[in-house]
Design an enzyme around this catalytic site. Structure first.
Site, PDB file in Angstrom:
ATOM      1  N   ASP A 322       0.932  -1.042  -0.067  1.00 54.35           N
ATOM      2  CA  ASP A 322      -0.103  -0.223   0.051  1.00 54.35           C
ATOM      3  C   ASP A 322       0.845   1.261  -0.014  1.00 54.35           C
ATOM      4  O   ASP A 322       1.978   1.182   0.210  1.00 54.35           O
ATOM      5  CB  ASP A 322      -1.074   0.131   1.186  1.00 54.35           C
ATOM      6  CG  ASP A 322      -2.354   0.845   1.196  1.00 54.35           C
ATOM      7  OD1 ASP A 322      -2.283   1.528   0.341  1.00 54.35           O
ATOM      8  OD2 ASP A 322      -3.194   0.453   1.738  1.00 54.35           O
ATOM      9  N   GLU A 525     -10.624   7.083   4.543  1.00 53.86           N
ATOM     10  CA  GLU A 525      -9.475   6.476   5.518  1.00 53.86           C
ATOM     11  C   GLU A 525      -9.362   7.059   6.743  1.00 53.86           C
ATOM     12  O   GLU A 525     -10.222   7.303   7.471  1.00 53.86           O
ATOM     13  CB  GLU A 525      -8.101   6.373   4.739  1.00 53.86           C
ATOM     14  CG  GLU A 525      -8.050   5.776   3.320  1.00 53.86           C
ATOM     15  CD  GLU A 525      -6.692   5.533   2.801  1.00 53.86           C
ATOM     16  OE1 GLU A 525      -6.033   5.026   3.691  1.00 53.86           O
ATOM     17  OE2 GLU A 525      -6.654   5.804   1.511  1.00 53.86           O
TER      18      GLU A 525
END
Length: 850
Positions: A322, A525
């Site tokens: 990521d 997020e």
């Protein structure tokens, strides 16, 4: 990405590795039991001809060419010439990144960039090899980075529909719209099984039930890639990515990128079920997660990435990282992380200019033996295997593929029809007093609330921009707001729909009913992490609107937009009907089609959605999950939600079916005495914080025990135990700052509403000639401070506590704290500090403010 998106414009992860930031549970030595993980069978059998082809190509490659396959930079940080020179194996666009940095880039612009990058990758004139590159994108609820694309409900809404067949259609449509723009690879599905709804990514989870997640993962991977026994990776399909491996939905307190302390059995039974489904369907890539498991970052966890994923799960595709997630591994930076490769990471997602030193350092680490050549060969073999399976070596270039450039497919009506169906099936009817719903379209309807005519708000995060903010309705050609859908329904039958965000109306034209559409602002997020589930805590604007309408005798239908279940008892009490609409996406008319009958009074579409997340009974009940054995729900004393998993009324429901969601307690259970102290720095920096130093023009995270900038030097020191304090020497040339920071804003509202204080131990070694400031900072231009010069005595350690009320300025937003502690001065002075804590309750402080 990253967390799924990873590819979003995350704050630089390098700043998050200042020191090894462990969670409140220290890293433990795990006694693993590999037998808890049943041996899976690979979805695709070994193809020896393919393996021979991979081995032949691999044998022809230099080390430099191999490492280039493992580097995935971002479109803002590389040029076509970089691609020609290095031959990167893949590249991505993060959330909020577009061709030519143009939010309104056309499909032609996307195709042109894809074509140029592809042609550069197969040009062997500089790098000496011709291996096609791949473009990866976060298409997490449709091709959501592209103007005009079909936007489906976010995953939490799709989970409420509990319809894998529909979800497969959603994925297949997404694949087609992605392929129109020449892109090969989608970073989806997210298969997090959410345990704590305070997590800002809750809406990326389909359900708290791992069985729903498992089944959806299989369906979505098949929809994106095609069935392994059918049109697998045909010219109608894209590569998928099951993410984030592993346990991202189970972090402590719902902190994004935080620590998961689940047992290994729970890790399998709860958090790994999406991989059981997705890998069974043949997913070709898996994204490593930002989170830790018992204090060890997944990007560096060999047991999980290699022994479990590649071993027990028989996964023969590749593992992609990521957004600079490798930089958070202990001992790593964004520019160097042999630990991640050795653990089993195959592709570094490395946005920013860190890609070049990472490429060079990885090559050097292979040459000096830190990384085994065999591990590089394994990683590159996996990448090549996927590329061969996807036909990248034989299919036409991006601009010449069958769907490329067919812009009529983007937002095509048949696609929107499926999205509208998904909206209808995602709606959950929680309350329907006196059967006020369905409404007659011939009525006089007042439509109120700031989400009523706001396509950006109804679509949420990961919508054109990373956070889903800074969008207007004009950014969504072809889309329909919820008000637009209502107006369409009503106008066709002689009724009237009037939009008034504030709920005002002409006294001579009192509405028959008000539909109030309200809810959370978009976020993505960690920006969405909160510390309890109370809706609009401290600012009950929407409740005031509901009360205003009710006080005038107007029946109220509430349509609640949210990325998670929330404590809305006061809003439920003021509503005659209450619909959980989640984040429905671009097709707002799907809501209206369920709320209204047709002109003849017949139900058009009934409610079919059921809660895939339990609804909280208090703001603090953020962890309330249906037992895995749902047959025990009735006898499980500790499962006490306000509204249980699986609940949802229909128009056929009887009074006996409906919960009594009126006269609910409106006590938010705020109890200052129950607030625990929040350690920020005790011996080491506590997750999710990291330490930084700064001047007016520069800020840097700390990657070692000693650091400096133009204003100061800082090093670890021993106060009581080894390296439990920091010594800062300010040189007096300019203002220098040292403090704590998070990648994402954090919610301190509970502390600000109590008698809380910022507490720390400090020692000043010489007289202060200028102010010594201590402060807190929130998102935006918000950095209040207090001068503690008069509170410190030279030459001795002392405890200082500053009431949080001292920082409560007009600009301060305690719900969005990015720096919970900082010290700054332009004096020439040596300052040591340790034990930085937010005290849950502190009636007497060194610095007390009204």
């Amino acid at each position: 990405m990253g967390c799924q998106a990873e590819h979003v414009q995350h704050p630089p992860a390098a700043e998050a590795v200042t020191e090894q930031v462990e969670s409140s549970v220290a890293k433990q030595s795990q006694a693993h039991d590999i037998n808890l993980w049943p041996q899976q069978t690979a979805a695709l059998p070994v193809d020896q001809a393919l393996e021979d082809k991979i081995a032949k190509l691999l044998a022809s490659m230099t080390l430099e060419q191999k490492v280039a396959q493992m580097i995935q930079p971002e479109i803002r940080d590389i040029t076509v010439e970089d691609m020609r020179k290095y031959g990167f194996g893949s590249y991505l666009n993060g959330g909020g990144a577009y061709p030519n940095n143009n939010k309104h880039a056309t499909p032609a612009d996307w195709i042109e960039l894809a074509e140029n990058m592809y042609q550069a990758s197969i040009d062997d004139s500089v790098d000496g090899i011709a291996i096609p590159t791949m473009w990866g994108t976060d298409a997490v609820h449709g091709h959501n980075n592209v103007i005009g694309a079909t936007l489906f409900p976010h995953n939490i809404g799709l989970g409420a529909a509990n319809n894998p067949k529909l979800i497969k259609q959603v994925a297949a449509i997404t694949a087609k719209e992605v392929m129109v723009t020449g892109i090969d690879w989608v970073f989806a599905p997210t298969v997090a099984v959410v345990r704590d709804d305070r997590w800002g990514r809750t809406y990326e989870g389909y359900s708290e039930d791992p069985a729903i997640v498992r089944d959806y993962s299989f369906a979505i991977v098949e929809g994106l890639q095609g069935a392994v026994d059918g049109e697998f990776l045909s010219d109608q399909h894209v590569l998928s990515t099951v993410k984030h491996f592993l346990g991202d939905g189970g972090t402590e307190k719902g902190i994004d990128q935080g620590n998961n302390v689940a047992s290994e059995l729970d890790l399998y039974q709860i958090h790994a079920q999406g991989y059981v489904g997705g890998l069974s369907a043949g997913a070709q890539s898996v994204m490593a997660s930002f989170n830790s498991w018992h204090g060890e970052k997944i990007h560096g966890n060999k047991y999980l990435l290699t022994d479990v994923l590649k071993g027990r799960f028989a996964f023969d595709g590749f593992v992609v990282g990521d957004w600079n997630g490798h930089g958070q591994v202990a001992g790593c930076t964004n520019e160097s992380c042999p630990q991640a490769v050795n653990a089993g990471l195959d592709v570094f997602m490395v946005p920013t200019q860190a890609w070049k030193p990472l490429y060079e350092n990885t090559i050097a680490q292979v040459k000096n033996g830190e990384i085994a050549q065999s591990r590089i060969d394994d990683a590159v073999s996996r990448i090549l295997r996927v590329k061969f399976r996807a036909g990248l070596f034989t299919k036409p270039s991006p601009a010449k593929r069958p769907l490329s450039g067919k812009t009529e497919l983007i937002g095509q009506q048949s696609h929107r029809d499926v999205a509208r169906q998904a909206v209808r099936e995602s709606l959950v009817l929680l309350k329907n007093q006196q059967n006020i719903l369905p409404l007659s379209p011939s009525m006089n309807i007042l439509v109120a609330g700031d989400a009523a005519d706001n396509i950006g708000k109804q679509s949420g995060g990961w919508t054109i921009t990373w956070q889903g903010t800074d969008n207007q309705n004009s950014d969504f050609p072809g889309a329909t707001s919820i008000y637009g859908g209502i107006e369409q329904q009503v106008s066709q039958t002689g009724g009237k729909a009037t939009l008034s965000v504030t709920g005002d109306f002409d006294a001579t034209n009192k509405p028959d009913v008000a539909i109030v559409v309200f809810g959370e602002e978009p976020y993505a997020e960690g920006n969405g992490d909160i510390d309890n589930l109370e809706y609009q805590r401290g600012d009950k604007r929407d409740l005031a609107l509901l009360k205003k309408l009710k006080s005038q005798g107007i029946p109220v239908v509430s349509v609640f937009i949210s990325g998670r279940p929330m404590w809305v008892n006061p809003e439920l009490n003021q509503s005659d009907a209450f619909v959980a609409a989640w984040l429905p996406g671009s097709e707002g008319q799907g809501v209206a089609e369920v709320l209204f009958t047709d002109a003849q009074g017949k139900v058009q579409h009934d409610f079919v959605g059921k809660l895939s997340f339990s609804w909280p009974s208090t703001p603090q009940q953020s962890v309330v999950n249906v037992p895995l054995d749902k047959s025990t729900v009735a006898t499980t004393a500790d499962y006490q939600p306000l509204i249980p998993f699986g609940y949802g009324l229909t128009y056929q429901s009887s009074k006996a079916d409906a919960l009594a969601l009126h006269n609910l307690s409106e006590d938010n259970h705020a109890d200052a005495e129950s607030l625990q102290d929040l350690p920020l720095f005790e011996r080491a920096v506590k997750s999710p914080w990291s330490m930084y130093i700064a001047t007016a023009s520069d800020r840097q995270g700390l990657s070692s025990s000693v650091a400096e900038n133009a204003a100061l030097t800082i090093r670890t020191m021993d106060r009581v135990v080894q390296e439990d304090a920091r010594l800062v020497n300010f040189n007096g040339s300019q203002v220098g700052t040292v403090g704590l920071i998070s990648n994402f804003p954090r919610d301190f509202r509970a502390y600000s509403q109590a008698s809380s204080a910022l507490s720390f131990s400090i020692k000043v070694d010489n007289e202060l000639s200028k102010p010594l400031l201590v402060g807190i900072a929130c998102e935006g231009d918000c950095k209040p401070s207090v001068d503690i010069t008069e509170q410190v005595t030279v030459g001795k350690w002392q405890d200082v506590s500053v009431s949080l009320s001292c920082f409560d300025t007009e600009q301060m937003d305690f719900g969005k704290i990015v720096m919970p502690f900082w010290l700054a001065t332009d004096a020439k002075v040596s300052v040591s500090f340790s034990d930085v804590v937010i005290k849950g309750s502190a009636e007497t402080n060194t610095v007390q403010c009204p």
